[in-house]
Design a protein around this motif. Structure first.
Motif, mmCIF file in Angstrom:
data_model
loop_
_atom_site.group_PDB
_atom_site.id
_atom_site.type_symbol
_atom_site.label_atom_id
_atom_site.label_comp_id
_atom_site.label_asym_id
_atom_site.label_seq_id
_atom_site.Cartn_x
_atom_site.Cartn_y
_atom_site.Cartn_z
ATOM 1 N N ARG A 1 78.686 2.440 1.485
ATOM 2 C CA ARG A 1 79.439 3.681 1.679
ATOM 3 C C ARG A 1 79.974 3.805 3.113
ATOM 4 O O ARG A 1 80.196 4.903 3.609
ATOM 5 C CB ARG A 1 78.578 4.908 1.325
ATOM 6 N N GLY B 1 82.742 9.579 10.488
ATOM 7 C CA GLY B 1 83.528 10.286 9.476
ATOM 8 C C GLY B 1 85.013 10.115 9.684
ATOM 9 O O GLY B 1 85.772 9.878 8.736
ATOM 10 N N LYS C 1 86.132 6.578 8.734
ATOM 11 C CA LYS C 1 86.215 6.425 7.277
ATOM 12 C C LYS C 1 87.529 6.986 6.750
ATOM 13 O O LYS C 1 88.195 6.377 5.911
ATOM 14 C CB LYS C 1 85.034 7.139 6.603
ATOM 15 N N GLN C 2 87.905 8.169 7.240
ATOM 16 C CA GLN C 2 89.148 8.784 6.782
ATOM 17 C C GLN C 2 90.359 7.947 7.179
ATOM 18 O O GLN C 2 91.284 7.759 6.379
ATOM 19 C CB GLN C 2 89.271 10.199 7.352
ATOM 20 N N GLN D 1 89.387 13.635 1.074
ATOM 21 C CA GLN D 1 88.605 13.988 2.260
ATOM 22 C C GLN D 1 87.384 13.088 2.420
ATOM 23 O O GLN D 1 87.089 12.610 3.515
ATOM 24 C CB GLN D 1 88.162 15.453 2.176
ATOM 25 N N ASN D 2 86.680 12.864 1.318
ATOM 26 C CA ASN D 2 85.477 12.025 1.351
ATOM 27 C C ASN D 2 85.743 10.733 0.590
ATOM 28 O O ASN D 2 85.174 10.502 -0.479
ATOM 29 C CB ASN D 2 84.280 12.772 0.751
ATOM 30 N N SER D 3 86.616 9.902 1.126
ATOM 31 C CA SER D 3 86.988 8.659 0.451
ATOM 32 C C SER D 3 85.804 7.705 0.389
ATOM 33 O O SER D 3 85.041 7.575 1.357
ATOM 34 C CB SER D 3 88.156 7.983 1.177
#
Length: 592
Positions: A471, A477, A480-481, A419-421
């Protein structure tokens, strides 16, 4: 100093460099000891009137020649020893970093990033100083002490030498006491520096949260407190060392007073010549200079020992996950996996993440998992990647026990999207290609297209060559996913795992991504973990977990008929989607 035993292999490997360096250093010291003998003859010659112009010229040229040799040998010992210490720093930092990469995730949950950064910077620098300045000064001081005392006794007077050495036992005892205290205080300095580094790293990473909550003043105060702790510990160390150095100099200086009183008397009574007295004082200057330097050496060596002990503590940590001595190489994995009565509890946790969990997945099959937060969903891929080992039961890949497999072969053939790669501070192309060695831009673009990211990337000024920042700060978000999905797809994995990987995108974008991934999911063993029913409904089998146990299992239609947790989630999410669609329609009608 038993801590320094860890450096013995490096010292043996570089023994000739150190031996030649020490030889050059001793040559410099030996040449310096010739100067007092020249002064002795010059003084005696002047006193007796036997010194001629020819002798004076010869002695002057000899001093110049000695100076040239000292310059050459000093150059060599600096190059050899300092270069060796830099190589030690290089190898030790590589060794530490390699070891950190081998450690299990559980280790990083216990350790702070700032502490590990301090090991790789300040601690290694302190060890390098001990291996360069420490070795040089210790060799220098010991040789000059022994040589100066020997020359004083052989060439001048034994009684005068013994009297001059009276303060030395007190000096040795003082050095011993101060050395232990320096080691203890330097460890405190390093610990406080680690805390400060951690505070800086954490605040920079979380700068958006700090600003969003207007906590700049509070965080600045916390930083001031951590900085004050570093300052106070450094000042305590500086006070100790500041007391140490003058005290050593004072005790050493007593030798001059004793020599002046007794030596002058010997000259007056003609027991020794004036030249003997001048030479003796020149040797004594070398002695008195080198003895306080031992204090400096003790300080450097104690700092180095304190830092090396901290590094050794890290290097002594064994990874929880160890590869079998003769691992099974699985280069063409089908992706089939099974859990047989698996129970697992995270280190430090009192509750089991999985309890008697069993499931088998065939090659090419798609498995979905749903459940409440903390139900154990994300533990399944964690165990499949062997980031942790099970407590009871066993996990198999392609019929082989997972503990028997090569870790590289296993992880290279699994495409994992959490989820938070984590996104690296590199280009978009570099981030997508992270899990591969060589890959074309065309393949990267195809993976991004499947992940629904290609059109977003094309809007960036430099497209795939855009630097995303630390990051992935420049990405949303959802972007990023999708980047993480493309990073997994580009590996062409045998087993594809999505761990709530579409939570940051809307349902419409999710549908587009799943449609583009349909062929991939059909041909690849796939594990999808999600909260949305829409993400899971195309899976061939779906599990519902609660407190680490399977409470529902079946296809989408079968689970709806059970009218349990899955069916309730389906009805709730359908209602939310209808309400959301109604709001969008009303807004569109109002605007038009």
């Amino acid at each position: 100093m038993s801590t320094y035993r860890a450096l013995i292999p490096f010292a043996l490997k570089n023994k000739w460099v150190y031996l030649l360096g020490v030889f050059s250093l001793l040559a410099v010291d030996a040449l310096q000891l010739i100067i007092p003998e020249i002064l002795r003859r010059l003084t005696d010659g002047l006193q007796t009137g036997s010194l001629g112009h020819q002798q004076l010229l010869s002695y002057s040229l000899l001093i110049v020649l000695i100076g040239l040799f000292i310059m050459v040998f000093r150059f060599f010992w600096r190059i050899l020893i300092i270069n060796a210490s830099r190589r030690l720093e290089y190898e030790l930092r590589n060794q530490l970093f390699d070891h950190l990469l081998s450690l299990s995730p559980s280790y990083y949950s216990r350790k702070k990033t700032g502490d590990l950064m301090a090991h790789a910077t300040n601690d290694i620098m302190a060890v390098r100083m001990a291996a360069s300045a420490g070795v040089i000064t210790l060799t220098d001081a010991l040789f000059l002490n022994i040589a100066a005392i020997t020359m004083m006794m052989l060439t001048t007077d034994v009684r005068l030498t013994l009297i001059a050495l009276i303060p030395m036992p007190i000096l040795a005892f003082s050095i011993y006491l101060f050395g232990d205290a320096i080691n203890h205080r330097f460890k405190k300095v390093q610990r406080s520096f680690s805390m400060l580094t951690e505070k800086v790293q954490e605040n920079i990473s979380g700068i958006r949260v700090i600003k969003s909550f207007a906590r700049e003043d509070i965080e600045m105060q916390r930083f001031h407190e951590a900085n004050q702790d570093v300052f106070q510990n450094n000042m305590k160390l500086a006070l100790l060392f500041g007391t140490f150095h003058p005290a050593i100099q004072f005790i050493s200086g007593i030798s001059f007073v004793v020599t002046l009183l007794y030596g002058t008397r010997l000259v007056l009574y003609q027991t020794i010549t004036l030249g003997d007295f001048v030479a003796f004082n020149a040797y004594l200057i070398s002695l008195v200079w080198s003895v306080p330097v031992i204090g400096f050496v003790i300080n450097i060596l104690q700092r180095g020992a304190a830092s090396l002990s901290r590094i050794n503590e890290v290097l002594a940590v064994e990874p929880d996950i160890k590869q079998a001595s003769t691992p099974i190489s699985l280069r063409a994995m089908s992706g089939a996996f099974s859990f047989h009565q698996v129970s697992f509890r995270y280190p430090g946790s009192e509750t089991e993440a999985l309890k008697d969990f069993s499931v088998s997945v065939s090659p090419g099959e798609s498995l979905g998992i749903m459940g409440k937060t903390g139900s154990g969903k994300s533990t399944v891929p964690t165990l499949l990647l062997r980031l942790y080992d099970v407590d009871d039961g066993h996990v198999s890949i392609d019929g082989h026990p997972i503990k028997a497999l090569s870790l590289n072969d296993l992880r290279n053939q699994v495409g994992y999207v959490e989820q938070n790669s984590f996104i690296f501070s590199a280009t978009i192309a570099d981030n997508i290609a992270f899990g591969t060695d060589t890959i074309s831009l065309e393949t990267i673009e195809q993976a991004a297209e499947k992940a629904g990211l290609h059109s977003d990337i094309c809007r960036f000024p430099k497209q795939y060559h855009t630097i995303v920042g630390e990051r992935g700060v420049t990405l949303s978000g959802g972007q990023k996913q999708r980047l993480a999905i493309a990073r997994a797809l580009v590996k062409n994995p045998a087993l594809l795992i999505f761990d709530d990987a579409l939570s940051a995108v809307d349902t419409q974008t999710e549908k587009q991504i799943l449609d583009s991934l349909k062929e991939t999911i059909t041909n690849t063993t796939t594990l999808i973990i999600a909260h949305r029913v829409s993400t899971l409904q195309q899976c061939q089998r779906i599990l519902v977990l609660e407190e680490g146990q399977i409470i529902e299992s079946g296809t989408h239609e079968q689970l709806l008929q059970l009218n349990g947790y899955y069916a309730r989630q389906h009805r709730r999410q359908q209602l939310e989607e209808e309400l959301s669609s109604g709001e969008r329609s009303a807004t569109h009608e109002y605007l038009s």
